[in-house]
Design a protein around this motif. Structure first.
Motif, PDB file in Angstrom:
ATOM      1  N   GLU A  21      12.674  -4.322  -9.077  1.00  0.00           N
ATOM      2  CA  GLU A  21      12.724  -5.572  -8.310  1.00  0.00           C
ATOM      3  C   GLU A  21      13.419  -5.358  -6.964  1.00  0.00           C
ATOM      4  N   ARG A  22      14.493  -4.568  -6.970  1.00  0.00           N
ATOM      5  CA  ARG A  22      15.205  -4.313  -5.711  1.00  0.00           C
ATOM      6  C   ARG A  22      14.327  -3.513  -4.742  1.00  0.00           C
ATOM      7  N   LEU A  23      13.598  -2.524  -5.280  1.00  0.00           N
ATOM      8  CA  LEU A  23      12.739  -1.714  -4.409  1.00  0.00           C
ATOM      9  C   LEU A  23      11.594  -2.548  -3.833  1.00  0.00           C
ATOM     10  N   ARG A  24      11.100  -3.499  -4.587  1.00  0.00           N
ATOM     11  CA  ARG A  24      10.060  -4.381  -4.061  1.00  0.00           C
ATOM     12  C   ARG A  24      10.604  -5.218  -2.899  1.00  0.00           C
ATOM     13  N   THR A  25      11.888  -5.624  -3.051  1.00  0.00           N
ATOM     14  CA  THR A  25      12.518  -6.398  -1.966  1.00  0.00           C
ATOM     15  C   THR A  25      12.617  -5.562  -0.697  1.00  0.00           C
ATOM     16  N   ALA A  26      13.036  -4.276  -0.835  1.00  0.00           N
ATOM     17  CA  ALA A  26      13.139  -3.401   0.328  1.00  0.00           C
ATOM     18  C   ALA A  26      11.769  -3.151   0.949  1.00  0.00           C
ATOM     19  N   ASP A  27      10.768  -2.962   0.099  1.00  0.00           N
ATOM     20  CA  ASP A  27       9.413  -2.730   0.593  1.00  0.00           C
ATOM     21  C   ASP A  27       8.905  -3.952   1.351  1.00  0.00           C
ATOM     22  N   GLN A  28       9.174  -5.129   0.801  1.00  0.00           N
ATOM     23  CA  GLN A  28       8.728  -6.353   1.451  1.00  0.00           C
ATOM     24  C   GLN A  28       9.405  -6.544   2.805  1.00  0.00           C
ATOM     25  N   LYS A  29      10.689  -6.156   2.897  1.00  0.00           N
ATOM     26  CA  LYS A  29      11.404  -6.284   4.162  1.00  0.00           C
ATOM     27  C   LYS A  29      10.807  -5.364   5.212  1.00  0.00           C
ATOM     28  N   LEU A  30      10.418  -4.172   4.805  1.00  0.00           N
ATOM     29  CA  LEU A  30       9.787  -3.252   5.753  1.00  0.00           C
ATOM     30  C   LEU A  30       8.436  -3.789   6.221  1.00  0.00           C
ATOM     31  N   ARG A  31       7.655  -4.325   5.290  1.00  0.00           N
ATOM     32  CA  ARG A  31       6.329  -4.835   5.627  1.00  0.00           C
ATOM     33  C   ARG A  31       6.406  -5.972   6.642  1.00  0.00           C
ATOM     34  N   GLU A  32       7.424  -6.814   6.473  1.00  0.00           N
ATOM     35  CA  GLU A  32       7.516  -8.019   7.296  1.00  0.00           C
ATOM     36  C   GLU A  32       8.221  -7.773   8.627  1.00  0.00           C
ATOM     37  N   SER A  33       8.702  -6.539   8.835  1.00  0.00           N
ATOM     38  CA  SER A  33       9.398  -6.238  10.087  1.00  0.00           C
ATOM     39  C   SER A  33       8.421  -6.201  11.260  1.00  0.00           C
ATOM     40  N   ASN A  34       8.749  -6.880  12.342  1.00  0.00           N
ATOM     41  CA  ASN A  34       7.906  -6.914  13.543  1.00  0.00           C
ATOM     42  C   ASN A  34       8.557  -6.183  14.719  1.00  0.00           C
ATOM     43  N   VAL A  35       9.543  -5.343  14.422  1.00  0.00           N
ATOM     44  CA  VAL A  35      10.265  -4.654  15.491  1.00  0.00           C
ATOM     45  C   VAL A  35       9.409  -3.588  16.130  1.00  0.00           C
ATOM     46  N   TYR A  36       8.635  -2.876  15.322  1.00  0.00           N
ATOM     47  CA  TYR A  36       7.836  -1.760  15.833  1.00  0.00           C
ATOM     48  C   TYR A  36       6.344  -2.115  15.785  1.00  0.00           C
TER      49      TYR A  36
END
Length: 431
Positions: free
Chosen positions: A369-384
């Motif tokens: 569950e924690r890794l899914r949260t980290a993955d989701q945060k990366l997916r939703e990042s609009n910085v790059y």
């Protein structure tokens, strides 16, 4: 010792009587005393040269100063100067010669000059008093009035030069020489010794007044001997005390240097540990550190779980956007993974695009569950401008007692997840 030429003359009553003509120093006494003084002068400048580290002795300088000082000695004797003035002039000449010999260094030159004058004056007073006791003569017969037929100063003066030279030879020996060298290296303590020596010098000068007494007083002679012993012991204690203070100062300095060295070494060791255990780009732990921690946990039999995470598409990012963009991808992923780790968890950059996380007291489902949260945060990042995501696999310590086997299990599950990952995972962005 009688110094002067005796002339027999007849007076008006035709009686023969002796008178002393113009003072004349006995040639034998002059020769013996000259040899004694040359030895004294040579030993003194040898002491100065050795302790100052001059190396080869300057024979020319020693010879010139001997001639000058001995001529001064004869002139003062012929002038029958008061002993206080006589020794004052000798001290000033010795101070000037030592200063020139050392090529400067006021405190050091004064220190050696005081050693020379105190040694010379002490042994001279001692020899005069001892001989006066042995031959039962008043101390007035040992003053500087050489024109007197009863003057006996020649023997104790020559003997005093001899003993003074011997003392200088002793001071060059390793133990006293080391103490003096230590003292010369500490100007703050050398100043204290100079004050002690000044006091001893003035005290000896006052003792020269006893040579004005014409009484054959044993107590005065014993007082003179006592004064010599007092000055010798007092000077020694002053030098010894200051040398011990120097040793303490050196010890404190060495202790400070050792502390500094240990501090620098600890900083270097810490830097090496950081270099060995911490990845410079992502601030994650290195593979070496994590493997040691896993080995410790297995030896202690403590439960744990590991997660193998791999960045999706890092090679394409490097190829299309450059390695700087790839580094940004790694840093962003490390930041996201740091956000799901607790205080006891260890995040490691295990390879180029691979991360390994060591979890304590968490089940596989909670880790997932924690890794899914980290993955989701990366997916939703609009910085790059490029898409970011990760794939992961989890293995628990109960599944195998072999660390490498656990890594294989987690790695296999990670590739299964990556294999079956839906194409829509890139959130609509394409490379």
């Amino acid at each position: 010792m009688r110094i002067g030429t005796c002339i027999k003359i007849r007076d008006e009553d035709d009686e023969v009587r002796e008178v002393i003509a113009v003072p004349e120093i006995d040639s034998i006494v002059i020769t013996i005393t000259a040899f004694m003084y040359y030895y004294f002068n040579w030993s003194y400048f040898r002491l100065v040269g050795v302790l100052r580290g001059f190396g080869k002795q300057r024979v020319g300088w020693i010879t010139c100063t001997f001639v000058l000082n001995y001529m001064l000695f004869i002139i003062c004797s012929l002038a029958e100067l008061n002993l206080i003035w006589n020794w004052t002039v000798f001290f000033l000449f010795l101070l000037a010669e030592t200063f020139l010999y050392c090529k400067g260094g006021g405190n050091e030159s004064a220190f050696f000059s005081f050693i020379g004058i105190l040694c010379g004056l002490t042994v001279n007073i001692f020899c005069r008093c001892v001989i006066a006791i042995l031959i039962a003569q008043p101390l007035a017969n040992f003053d500087n009035h050489i024109s007197s037929a009863e003057n006996l100063k020649g023997i104790p003066v020559g003997l005093g030069f001899l003993l003074g030279g011997i003392v200088f030879q002793i001071l060059v020996k390793p133990m006293p020489g080391r103490r003096i060298r230590t003292l010369l290296g500490h100007s703050e303590h050398l100043s204290f010794v100079l004050k002690v020596m000044t006091g001893m010098f003035l005290y000896l000068f006052l003792n020269l007044l006893i040579y004005h007494t014409k009484e054959n007083d044993l107590l005065l002679k014993l007082w003179g001997i006592k004064s010599c012993v007092f000055v010798t012991v007092g000077t020694y204690l002053g030098i010894r005390f200051s040398q011990q203070m120097c040793d303490l100062s050196d010890y404190r300095s060495r202790n400070h240097l050792i502390r500094q060295e240990l501090f620098v070494r600890s900083r270097e060791e810490e830097a090496l540990r950081v270099e060995a255990y911490q990845d410079a780009l992502t601030n994650c732990y290195t593979r070496l550190y994590t493997e040691r921690k896993l080995d410790e946990l297995q030896k202690l039999g403590l439960p744990f779980a590991i997660c193998f995470a791999d960045l999706d598409g890092l090679k394409q990012v490097n190829d299309r956007y450059g390695h700087e963009a790839g580094d940004q991808y790694l840093v962003a992923a490390a930041k996201a993974l740091h956000g799901i780790c607790g205080e006891q968890d260890i995040l490691t950059r295990y390879g180029g695009d691979e991360f390994l996380i060591l979890f304590r007291d968490l089940s596989a489902s909670m880790i997932t569950e924690r890794l899914r949260t980290a993955d989701q945060k990366l997916r939703e990042s609009n910085v790059y401008s490029f898409p970011m995501s990760l794939s992961f696999g989890v293995a628990e310590s109960r599944e195998s007692g072999d660390f490498k086997e656990l890594l294989r299990i987690a790695d296999q599950r990670m590739y299964e997840r990556k294999k079956y990952k839906p194409a829509s995972a890139d959130t609509g962005r394409a490379f």
